[in-house]
Structures are given as C-alpha cells and as structure tokens.
Scaffold this active site. Sequence first.
Site, short mmCIF file in Angstrom:
data_model
loop_
_atom_site.label_atom_id
_atom_site.label_comp_id
_atom_site.label_asym_id
_atom_site.label_seq_id
_atom_site.Cartn_x
_atom_site.Cartn_y
_atom_site.Cartn_z
N HIS A 85 -8.21 -0.28 5.74
CA HIS A 85 -8.10 -1.79 6.23
C HIS A 85 -9.20 -2.87 5.18
CE1 HIS A 85 -9.69 -4.17 9.85
NE2 HIS A 85 -10.64 -3.95 9.29
N ASN A 117 1.13 -1.39 -0.25
CA ASN A 117 -0.30 0.31 -0.32
C ASN A 117 0.92 0.84 0.37
OD1 ASN A 117 -3.00 -0.33 -0.02
ND2 ASN A 117 -2.44 -1.58 1.44
C1 GRF Z 1 -3.23 -4.45 3.47
O1 GRF Z 1 -4.72 -5.78 3.47
C2 GRF Z 1 -3.50 -3.24 4.85
O2 GRF Z 1 -5.14 -3.33 4.11
C3 GRF Z 1 -3.76 -4.65 5.90
O3 GRF Z 1 -2.38 -5.57 6.19
C4 GRF Z 1 -2.17 -5.63 4.88
C5 GRF Z 1 -0.69 -4.93 4.36
O4 GRF Z 1 -0.35 -5.12 3.05
N1 GRF Z 1 -3.90 -3.21 7.07
P1 GRF Z 1 1.42 -4.17 2.96
O5 GRF Z 1 2.39 -3.94 3.83
O6 GRF Z 1 0.37 -2.73 2.79
O7 GRF Z 1 1.45 -5.01 1.24
#
Ligand code: GRF
Length: 213
Positions: free
Chosen positions: A105, A14
């Site tokens: 989330h 993300n």
């Molecule tokens: C994502 O699904 C986010 O929504 C959740 O944990 C995951 C993290 O993924 N809180 P990344 O580290 O962004 O790849």
Amino acid sequence: MKSAVILISGRGSNMQALVEAQPGLDFRAVISNRPAAGGLPWAASRGIETRVVDHKAHPSRESFDAALAQAVDAFAPDYLFLAGFMRILTEGFIHRYPRSILNIHPSLLPSFPGLDTHRRAMEAGVKLHGATVHFVTPALDHGPILVQAAVPVLEGDTEDALAARVLAQEHRIYPQAARWLAAGRVEFRGADVVQVRGSGVAGDWAIAPRDPP
Ligand code: GRF
C-alpha cells in the site's frame, strides 16, 4: 520452495520487482481482474502462467471472488501477493487464505488507507510518507505490518514526484518481504503483530529530510 500467485489490475511494476528479485518463491501464476492489464504480457514473456478473471463478468463481489478463488486454487500457492490489485476482496475470500495474503500500500499505514494516498499526504502536510507491506485482513488496508519504508515529502513536490519516490521504495520492500517469507522468517506475535526473525533495524529504514549543512 514455497509458492506464490500474484494478483494485478494494471501495469504491474510491483509484480515485475517481485519476479525479478528472485526471492526464492515459485511464482506459479499472475492473475488479473482486467483483461487489458499491462502486466499480463510481461508475465507471459517470463514464462509465467497468466489468467484473467474479469470482474465485469460477475454480478456480485461474491461471485467474482468465487471465480478468483477457483483460479487461485488451481495453482495451490502458499502465498498470494496483491500488486496493484484494485478490487476489495470479500471476507469469505480473505478467510480462505489465512495469514497468506500480502498487500503493498502506498502510504505509511495506518495513515492514509484507501485511494489517492499521495495527494492526501501532501494535503495533510506530513513530512514523511512511504509504503507498507502488510498481511491482508478484512479491514481494508489494515492488517499486520511486515515492512515499511519512509520517504521525505519535499518542498515543491508534485503528486507524481512523490508517487515516484514512494514507488521506488515499494520496489525495494515488496521483494524484501518475499525473501523473508521464502526463508520462513516471518512470525506472528498474537493476531496483529508480525516480526521477522533476525532482521534487526537496517540502517536505511527511514529517509528523513535534513537541513542543508
Ligand atoms: C502501487 O503504488 C501500489 O502500491 C498501489 O497501486 C500501485 C500499483 O502499481 N496499490 P503497479 O501496478 O505495481 O505498477
């Protein structure tokens, strides 16, 4: 230009989506609570400052959050983006940055706050699942919702397949939220409701399952 710091704990996909989208924010730093977070070298390779505030080095949440606040404040950001940041923040920390902390989330909040959202969604038999970007308040995985995206839960889905479908939407809506913040289009209606000036409802707001023709 408004500025931001991103907090991560892991791979940081993300975070990558946020940075690569170039939403019009100055990303001043990426801070991880885990020294081994895969996202740190990626951020460094993009010329972004990185810091580690290791939660294991702190005896309490309060002391960790104080160290985290110190690291954050050195960059004086307008916004803090939690991107797979797996620590519960204290009320004191959250109140220090009012209406400034965002989280993504992996569920359609207020359904399925907390962990294991994809498994729990499948067990509950919901037909639509998804992701939510919201402002962080002291209630875990609650807080004013900025944007959501829905995906279908398909027959024969595995937890991994569903997680991947949701993650693709996370990578779309978190940058979208960042663009709106950068453009100053996000407005609070009271304490709980957020609206985006001039956003309307986009045609792709939800992806619902259909019967085959
Ligand atoms: C994502 O699904 C986010 O929504 C959740 O944990 C995951 C993290 O993924 N809180 P990344 O580290 O962004 O790849």
